[in-house]
Design a protein around this motif. Structure first.
Motif, PDB file in Angstrom:
ATOM      1  N   ARG A  53       0.839  -1.210   0.000  1.00  0.00           N
ATOM      2  CA  ARG A  53       0.000   0.000   0.000  1.00  0.00           C
ATOM      3  C   ARG A  53       0.866   1.249   0.000  1.00  0.00           C
ATOM      4  O   ARG A  53       1.849   1.319   0.749  1.00  0.00           O
ATOM      5  CB  ARG A  53      -0.838   0.079   1.265  1.00  0.00           C
ATOM      6  CG  ARG A  53      -1.973  -0.894   1.360  1.00  0.00           C
ATOM      7  CD  ARG A  53      -2.846  -0.506   2.542  1.00  0.00           C
ATOM      8  NE  ARG A  53      -4.037  -1.306   2.630  1.00  0.00           N
ATOM      9  CZ  ARG A  53      -4.245  -2.233   3.576  1.00  0.00           C
ATOM     10  NH1 ARG A  53      -3.334  -2.455   4.498  1.00  0.00           N
ATOM     11  NH2 ARG A  53      -5.357  -2.916   3.599  1.00  0.00           N
ATOM     12  N   HIS A  92      -7.800   2.908   5.308  1.00  0.00           N
ATOM     13  CA  HIS A  92      -7.574   2.890   3.861  1.00  0.00           C
ATOM     14  C   HIS A  92      -6.806   4.162   3.474  1.00  0.00           C
ATOM     15  O   HIS A  92      -5.637   4.233   3.774  1.00  0.00           O
ATOM     16  CB  HIS A  92      -8.875   2.685   3.093  1.00  0.00           C
ATOM     17  CG  HIS A  92      -9.354   1.257   3.185  1.00  0.00           C
ATOM     18  ND1 HIS A  92      -8.514   0.181   3.183  1.00  0.00           N
ATOM     19  CD2 HIS A  92     -10.599   0.743   3.326  1.00  0.00           C
ATOM     20  CE1 HIS A  92      -9.188  -0.939   3.294  1.00  0.00           C
ATOM     21  NE2 HIS A  92     -10.466  -0.636   3.394  1.00  0.00           N
ATOM     22  N   SER A 124     -16.445   2.266   2.292  1.00  0.00           N
ATOM     23  CA  SER A 124     -15.198   2.393   1.542  1.00  0.00           C
ATOM     24  C   SER A 124     -15.519   2.533   0.056  1.00  0.00           C
ATOM     25  O   SER A 124     -16.479   1.934  -0.439  1.00  0.00           O
ATOM     26  CB  SER A 124     -14.292   1.190   1.780  1.00  0.00           C
ATOM     27  OG  SER A 124     -13.845   1.214   3.119  1.00  0.00           O
ATOM     28  N   TRP A 126     -13.793   2.198  -3.575  1.00  0.00           N
ATOM     29  CA  TRP A 126     -12.653   1.539  -4.243  1.00  0.00           C
ATOM     30  C   TRP A 126     -12.695   1.901  -5.722  1.00  0.00           C
ATOM     31  O   TRP A 126     -13.634   1.545  -6.420  1.00  0.00           O
ATOM     32  CB  TRP A 126     -12.807   0.032  -4.043  1.00  0.00           C
ATOM     33  CG  TRP A 126     -11.780  -0.859  -4.652  1.00  0.00           C
ATOM     34  CD1 TRP A 126     -11.626  -1.184  -5.967  1.00  0.00           C
ATOM     35  CD2 TRP A 126     -10.758  -1.575  -3.947  1.00  0.00           C
ATOM     36  NE1 TRP A 126     -10.584  -2.052  -6.122  1.00  0.00           N
ATOM     37  CE2 TRP A 126     -10.040  -2.307  -4.902  1.00  0.00           C
ATOM     38  CE3 TRP A 126     -10.391  -1.668  -2.596  1.00  0.00           C
ATOM     39  CZ2 TRP A 126      -8.965  -3.136  -4.559  1.00  0.00           C
ATOM     40  CZ3 TRP A 126      -9.323  -2.497  -2.254  1.00  0.00           C
ATOM     41  CH2 TRP A 126      -8.627  -3.215  -3.224  1.00  0.00           C
ATOM     42  N   SER A 207      -5.289   0.332  -7.256  1.00  0.00           N
ATOM     43  CA  SER A 207      -6.642   0.789  -6.908  1.00  0.00           C
ATOM     44  C   SER A 207      -6.490   1.874  -5.847  1.00  0.00           C
ATOM     45  O   SER A 207      -5.581   1.819  -5.018  1.00  0.00           O
ATOM     46  CB  SER A 207      -7.470  -0.342  -6.321  1.00  0.00           C
ATOM     47  OG  SER A 207      -7.093  -1.591  -6.848  1.00  0.00           O
ATOM     48  N   VAL A 209      -8.283   3.775  -2.661  1.00  0.00           N
ATOM     49  CA  VAL A 209      -9.348   3.436  -1.705  1.00  0.00           C
ATOM     50  C   VAL A 209      -9.423   4.455  -0.578  1.00  0.00           C
ATOM     51  O   VAL A 209      -8.415   4.742   0.079  1.00  0.00           O
ATOM     52  CB  VAL A 209      -9.109   2.051  -1.053  1.00  0.00           C
ATOM     53  CG1 VAL A 209     -10.391   1.555  -0.391  1.00  0.00           C
ATOM     54  CG2 VAL A 209      -8.595   1.062  -2.043  1.00  0.00           C
TER      55      VAL A 209
END
Ligand SMILES: O=C(O)CCC(=O)C(=O)O
Length: 233
Positions: A53, A92, A124, A126, A207, A209
């Protein structure tokens, strides 16, 4: 919501994510730190420096923050959680990456397991920055689980859904694995069980998020959820 983000915006966000990933611009979370199935065993192992991440997306670049606050995202959020929407800076708030060779599997879980709010009501959002399917480790969901009660025994010590129980197996057999294209967005409840596979392709999956809650749903004092103030949108 299919094609919610315009192609030019998605291209710009993807390029930015690729630059940050290539230069390992921190803060990052590594696959090796999380130790999910398939991850390198340590930072010293082969692939041990693989990023999972790119954290703190809103602070990384205004383009990430702009997307988090854009009306395309906020209008549906207001329908879901009410007029005053807060953007979490703690949960996130990242670019989620799945890299070839060293990505891991994320087992069935609810995001709320490590989050602490007055009410378990967070959403969330995404955004796929490219194609996502089972082959490169897209998300799968167990529909309706946000509204179900689960006994502690149905979960293991780390709060993953136990896959050895018949009731859980029946739920898992109903999973949905929607393939996403660049610009597609999934809004999902923090109690919805979801999981993801590893990336078996040659291309990184990226992605973006973010997580949101209503202004009157406060993080519990003293918890990680309360460690950084959310942004009012
Ligand atoms: O991409 C993945 O492996 C799953 C990510 C996820 O579900 C999470 O971080 O909560």
């Amino acid at each position: 919501m299919r094609r919610l983000a315009a192609p030019a915006r998605v291209r710009a966000l993807r390029e930015l994510a690729q630059i940050h990933l290539a230069a390992t611009i921190g803060p990052v979370e590594l696959e090796a730190d999380l130790r999910y199935p398939g991850a390198p065993a340590s930072r010293e192992a082969l692939g041990g420096t693989t990023t999972r991440r790119l954290l703190q997306a809103t602070a990384r670049h205004p383009a990430f923050r702009d997307w988090a606050c854009t009306p395309e995202v906020v209008t549906p959020l207001r329908q879901l959680i009410g007029p005053e929407v807060m953007l979490s800076q703690v949960h996130h708030n990242c670019v989620m990456t799945k890299q070839p060779r060293f990505s891991s599997v994320t087992r069935w879980h609810q995001d709320i397991r490590y989050w602490s709010y007055q009410r378990p009501e967070l959403i969330s959002v995404w955004l796929a920055l490219g194609h996502e399917s089972a082959e490169n480790g897209c998300l799968s969901f167990l529909p309706g689980t946000h509204a179900m009660e689960f006994a502690r025994e149905q979960l293991d010590e780390a709060m993953f859904l136990r896959e050895d129980l018949a009731f859980n197996q029946a739920l898992i057999s109903k999973c949905l694995t929607p393939a996403l294209e660049a610009g597609d967005v999934v809004f999902f409840h923090c109690r919805t069980f979801h999981a993801a596979g590893d990336n078996r392709t040659d291309e990184v999956k990226l992605s973006l998020v973010f997580t949101y809650h209503a202004a009157d749903n406060h993080p519990l004092p003293g918890t990680r959820s309360a460690s950084v103030a959310p942004v009012a949108i």
